[in-house]
Design a protein around this motif. Structure first.
Motif: not given
Length: 289
Positions: A82-92
Motif C-alpha cells: 500500500l502506498i498511502h495517499i500522503s506518500d505519493l507526492s511532496w509538492s502536490k
C-alpha cells in the motif's frame, strides 16, 4: 486461489469451464466435503521476503486498486503493498489517488515498512526524490511575492499554482482585487506568502495583502508628510512668536530709557526753577534794603 491480496472476485481468476490443477487441503468424509487450493502449488512469495524486499529497497509495482486513503500495488505475484495517499507526492496535495495515477500504471516504489507476520508492506513513491520542501523553505519565505495561477476556486478559497510545481491556498478574502472584484479560475496574479509550514506542507498566499499594504504605506507616507508639514509650521510660528517677544522687550527697554531721560529732565527743570526762584527772592530783599 492466489497469494495476492487483491483478488476480490473468483471471476477475476477463473471462469466456468476452466480446467485447473489443485491441491487437497482438507477432506471431510462424513460431510462429503473437500477443500482445495491452487496457490499452494506455488511457493509462498512471503517466505524470506525480508531478504528480497528490505526496508529502503526500490522496486517497480503495478497499480491494482485505489481507495480514498491510498493505492494498492503489486510488486510481484502475491506481493502486494500500500502506498498511502500522503506518500505519493511532496509538492502536490492529492485529494484522491486517481488524481495522481490510474489502475494498470507502473510506479516506482520504495519499501518503508515490512510486517511479515501480518503480510503487510508499506510503500512510498515520493521518498524516491529528495524532499523539496527543504529548498522551498528558502524560496517561499514569509512576505515574499510570487506569480501564481488560480487552478480551482472553492467556497473557502482557491488553489494557486506557484513556481516549481508547488500549490498554495488563498482564503476567499485574500482573493480580492483592488477594484473590489475577485480573481477567477485560470487568472494569473501576484501573491504574497503569508504562511509557510514545511512539516504540514502548507503554503497560504494572499493577493489582497499586496495592494492593501501598498495603500497602507501610501497613507503612512501621507500622514508623515502632513506631520512634517505641521511640525514645520509649528516651528515657524514659534520663531515668529519669539521674534515678536524680543521686539516687545526691546521696545520696553527703549521706553524705559526714554522715561528715565524724561524723568531726569523734569527733575532738572524743577531744580532750576527752585534755584531761580531763590535768587529772585534774594534780589528783591536786597533792593528793599
Amino acid at each position: 486461489m492466489s497469494w495476492s491480496q487483491n483478488l476480490r472476485n473468483p471471476q477475476e481468476f477463473l471462469k466456468v469451464g476452466d480446467e485447473v490443477e489443485a491441491q487437497v487441503l482438507t477432506l471431510d468424509r462424513a460431510e462429503r466435503k473437500m477443500s482445495l487450493g491452487i496457490k499452494q502449488l506455488t511457493p509462498d512469495p512471503w517466505k524470506n521476503i525480508g531478504e528480497r524486499y528490505p526496508i529502503g529497497s526500490q522496486h517497480k509495482a503495478v497499480v491494482k486498486n485505489m481507495t480514498n486513503f491510498g493505492v494498492f500495488v503489486e510488486i510481484e505475484e502475491g506481493i502486494d503493498g500500500l502506498i498511502h495517499i500522503s506518500d505519493l507526492s511532496w509538492s502536490k496535495k492529492v485529494n484522491h489517488p486517481n488524481e495522481f495515477t490510474k489502475v494498470g500504471e507502473e510506479l516506482d516504489v520504495i519499501v518503508l515498512e515490512l510486517d511479515e507476520a501480518n503480510r503487510k508492506l508499506s510503500l512510498g513513491h515520493k521518498q524516491l526524490e529528495e524532499n523539496p520542501w527543504e529548498t522551498f523553505e528558502t524560496v517561499f519565505t514569509l512576505d515574499s511575492i510570487h506569480e501564481g495561477t488560480v487552478l480551482k476556486v472553492t467556497d473557502k478559497g482557491a488553489i494557486i499554482a506557484l513556481p516549481y510545481g508547488v500549490e498554495g491556498f488563498a482564503p476567499t478574502k485574500h482573493m480580492a482585487k483592488e477594484d473590489g472584484t475577485s480573481i477567477k479560475a485560470d487568472e494569473t496574479a501576484e501573491f504574497r506568502i503569508i504562511e509557510f509550514n514545511k512539516d504540514s506542507k502548507r503554503i497560504v498566499v494572499s493577493h489582497a495583502r499586496i495592494w492593501e499594504e501598498a495603500k497602507a504605506e501610501e497613507r503612512k507616507e501621507e500622514f508623515n508628510a502632513k506631520k512634517k508639514e505641521a511640525k514645520a509650521t509649528t516651528t515657524a510660528v514659534k520663531k515668529v512668536k519669539e521674534s515678536v517677544e524680543k521686539s516687545t522687550l526691546g521696545d520696553l527697554g527703549v521706553l524705559a530709557q526714554l522715561k528715565e531721560k524724561m524723568e531726569g529732565a523734569e527733575s532738572k527743570a524743577k531744580k532750576t526753577k527752585k534755584t531761580d526762584a531763590a535768587e529772585s527772592s534774594e534780589a528783591a530783599n536786597s533792593t528793599e534794603e
